[in-house]
Enzyme design. Structure first.
Site, PDB file in Angstrom:
ATOM      1  N   ASN A  50      -8.732  -0.819 -22.320  1.00 35.35           N
ATOM      2  CA  ASN A  50      -7.300  -0.679 -22.081  1.00 35.35           C
ATOM      3  C   ASN A  50      -6.632  -0.396 -23.419  1.00 35.35           C
ATOM      4  O   ASN A  50      -6.886  -1.104 -24.406  1.00 35.35           O
ATOM      5  CB  ASN A  50      -6.731  -1.964 -21.460  1.00 35.35           C
ATOM      6  CG  ASN A  50      -5.242  -1.865 -21.173  1.00 35.35           C
ATOM      7  OD1 ASN A  50      -4.419  -1.815 -22.079  1.00 35.35           O
ATOM      8  ND2 ASN A  50      -4.897  -1.854 -19.891  1.00 35.35           N
ATOM      9  N   SER A  54      -5.425   1.534 -17.079  1.00 42.21           N
ATOM     10  CA  SER A  54      -3.997   1.417 -17.373  1.00 42.21           C
ATOM     11  C   SER A  54      -3.435   0.316 -16.488  1.00 42.21           C
ATOM     12  O   SER A  54      -3.654   0.324 -15.269  1.00 42.21           O
ATOM     13  CB  SER A  54      -3.276   2.736 -17.107  1.00 42.21           C
ATOM     14  OG  SER A  54      -1.929   2.669 -17.531  1.00 42.21           O
ATOM     15  N   GLU A  55      -2.711  -0.635 -17.080  1.00 38.75           N
ATOM     16  CA  GLU A  55      -2.339  -1.836 -16.333  1.00 38.75           C
ATOM     17  C   GLU A  55      -1.382  -1.587 -15.177  1.00 38.75           C
ATOM     18  O   GLU A  55      -1.169  -2.457 -14.344  1.00 38.75           O
ATOM     19  CB  GLU A  55      -1.770  -2.915 -17.265  1.00 38.75           C
ATOM     20  CG  GLU A  55      -0.534  -2.529 -18.027  1.00 38.75           C
ATOM     21  CD  GLU A  55      -0.845  -2.196 -19.483  1.00 38.75           C
ATOM     22  OE1 GLU A  55      -0.025  -2.551 -20.345  1.00 38.75           O
ATOM     23  OE2 GLU A  55      -1.894  -1.576 -19.739  1.00 38.75           O
ATOM     24  N   ASN A  56      -0.780  -0.386 -15.097  1.00 36.45           N
ATOM     25  CA  ASN A  56       0.071  -0.092 -13.952  1.00 36.45           C
ATOM     26  C   ASN A  56      -0.725   0.393 -12.744  1.00 36.45           C
ATOM     27  O   ASN A  56      -0.149   0.813 -11.747  1.00 36.45           O
ATOM     28  CB  ASN A  56       1.150   0.930 -14.325  1.00 36.45           C
ATOM     29  CG  ASN A  56       0.571   2.244 -14.823  1.00 36.45           C
ATOM     30  OD1 ASN A  56      -0.316   2.261 -15.679  1.00 36.45           O
ATOM     31  ND2 ASN A  56       1.060   3.348 -14.307  1.00 36.45           N
ATOM     32  N   SER A  83      -4.754  -4.915 -10.805  1.00 36.74           N
ATOM     33  CA  SER A  83      -4.993  -4.476 -12.174  1.00 36.74           C
ATOM     34  C   SER A  83      -5.093  -5.660 -13.117  1.00 36.74           C
ATOM     35  O   SER A  83      -6.004  -5.745 -13.951  1.00 36.74           O
ATOM     36  CB  SER A  83      -3.871  -3.535 -12.621  1.00 36.74           C
ATOM     37  OG  SER A  83      -4.065  -3.105 -13.940  1.00 36.74           O
TER      38      SER A  83
END
Length: 431
Positions: A282, A305-307, A347
């Site tokens: 990440n 990607s944390e979204n 996520s």
């Protein structure tokens, strides 16, 4: 099915708690927000969302109109109205780590009153030193509540309470008359968890399809959670259009020029050596995003990607950008072959559980123990976003910070003490 957004929100009252999906300007229920803005008699709202859009967009409109009394969010970002109203005491703000926020909303919809998380242990969130309300003169009027701490398996966790809403605004790609919803790519973000956590969930859909128009396995939000559905009428927005360049050209442009570029290139090249074949990684915005440009082609890494993306691809060619495909920096992106997309709650489940092998972050300061500060300056507030979650499991996820060692005035950024800390976990700072 409701004929209009006006009809769908007709019974909303002042003082309500509103959960709103969206990440940046992606997956934002703008049709419903715009209608609420028109109803100025509905005020004193507590709005729960990852962020509040931008000035003039998304929930930023409700901030500007004075209809919001309190925000529960992880990120202020570049929304100057949000920042000003918080720092001058016009609104209350409960800053919450992004993964914790997603889980609090998910828990609210799952009948779980509270849970323990490693994120934010040892920070102001845990100790109750986070200002939630300022006076007009800039002094602190109210602090956050300290969190209960428990030890499990030799590790400390803090207790977080679930969030429930009176109403939820959700943006879907497709919805049917039964309320079943399908999201599109990173447009899922917080919409699923918000949609499950309210007494009345109102969905605006780009496409309203007949029953059976969504494959059963493609239903992301089942109709049992949905109260009302309306047609979305607002065109989707893109916050940051970024286009494909030759990787070396893009890196050269982002690194700057002269001595600054030389220093940054050394930092990024050193960080790039941390990538190992088969890793899940990440990357934060700024210098961390440049690291893949210096990775040997023989090394294959899956970027998360944390979204809500696993298998993040390069920036798109001009004209190929998609408002439903953005990264955590709100930049337009593409998907690699074999990519997966999901909601923010899943996520961050990956992140907290240590499934991510490596995270590379930027920071404002780092202390002698590797603790980092990355979300606040005196008189300025950005919010912690996902940083506290990303550094919450250093036993499983290696944390690397990329930053210059001095600021623009030559002051050291590696110190004995820090600004407000997003983590007290050790990180591996690269020069």
């Amino acid at each position: 099915m409701f004929p209009s957004a006006s009809a769908a929100i007709r019974d909303m009252k002042s003082g309500s708690t509103l959960l709103s999906g969206g990440f940046g300007l992606c997956g934002v229920p703008d049709t419903l927000i715009n209608e609420l803005e028109k109803n100025q008699h509905i005020r004193d709202l507590t709005c729960v969302s990852n962020n509040a859009g931008v000035d003039g967009g998304g929930l930023g409109k409700l901030l500007a109109s004075g209809q919001v009394k309190k925000m529960i969010a992880s990120y202020v970002g570049e929304n100057k109205t949000f920042e000003r109203k918080y720092l001058t005491g016009e609104i209350e703000l409960e800053l919450t780590p992004q993964g914790t926020l997603a889980e609090r909303c998910r828990a609210g919809g799952a009948g779980i009153p509270a849970f323990f998380t490693p994120a934010a242990y040892g920070t102001w969130v845990q100790t109750g030193e986070l200002p939630t309300k300022y006076n007009a003169d800039g002094t602190v009027a109210q602090f956050s509540k300290p969190r209960e701490v428990r030890e499990f398996g030799g590790k400390y966790y803090i207790l977080e309470e679930a969030i429930k809403g009176d109403y939820a605004f959700v943006k879907a790609w497709k919805a049917d008359p039964l309320g079943n919803c399908q999201f599109r790519y990173s447009g899922a973000n917080f919409n699923g968890s918000m949609g499950r956590g309210a007494a009345v969930t109102i969905v605006e859909a780009e496409e309203i399809v007949p029953c059976g128009g969504i494959e059963p396995a493609s239903v992301h939000l089942p109709g049992i959670y949905v109260t009302r559905v309306v047609q979305s009428t607002v065109e989707k927005s893109i916050e940051r259009r970024v286009y494909a360049k030759d990787p070396r050209e893009a890196a050269a442009s982002a690194l700057g020029s002269g001595e600054t570029a030389s220093k940054r290139e050394r930092i990024v090249k050193r960080a790039a050596k941390e990538f190992k074949n088969g890793m899940y990684a990440n990357l934060g915005i700024g210098m961390p995003m440049l690291a893949p440009s210096f990775v040997d082609p023989s090394v294959e890494v899956q970027l998360q990607s944390e979204n809500g993306i696993l298998g993040l691809g390069p920036y798109p060619q001009k004209g190929q950008e998609d408002p439903d495909l953005i990264n955590a920096g709100k930049e337009t992106v593409t998907l690699n072959v074999g990519a997966a997309v999901f909601g923010s709650e899943e996520s961050f489940g990956m992140i907290r559980s240590g499934r991510i092998d490596l995270t590379i972050l930027g920071a404002m300061q780092v202390n002698q123990y590797g603790d980092l500060a990355s979300w606040a300056l005196p008189g300025k507030i950005k919010g912690m976003g996902g940083a506290m979650d990303l550094v919450s499991n250093p036993e499983m996820t290696k944390v690397v910070v990329t930053m210059e060692h001095t600021d623009r005035k030559g002051n050291p950024k590696i110190l004995k003490r820090n600004l407000p800390l997003p983590s007290l976990r050790p990180s591996h700072t690269r020069n």
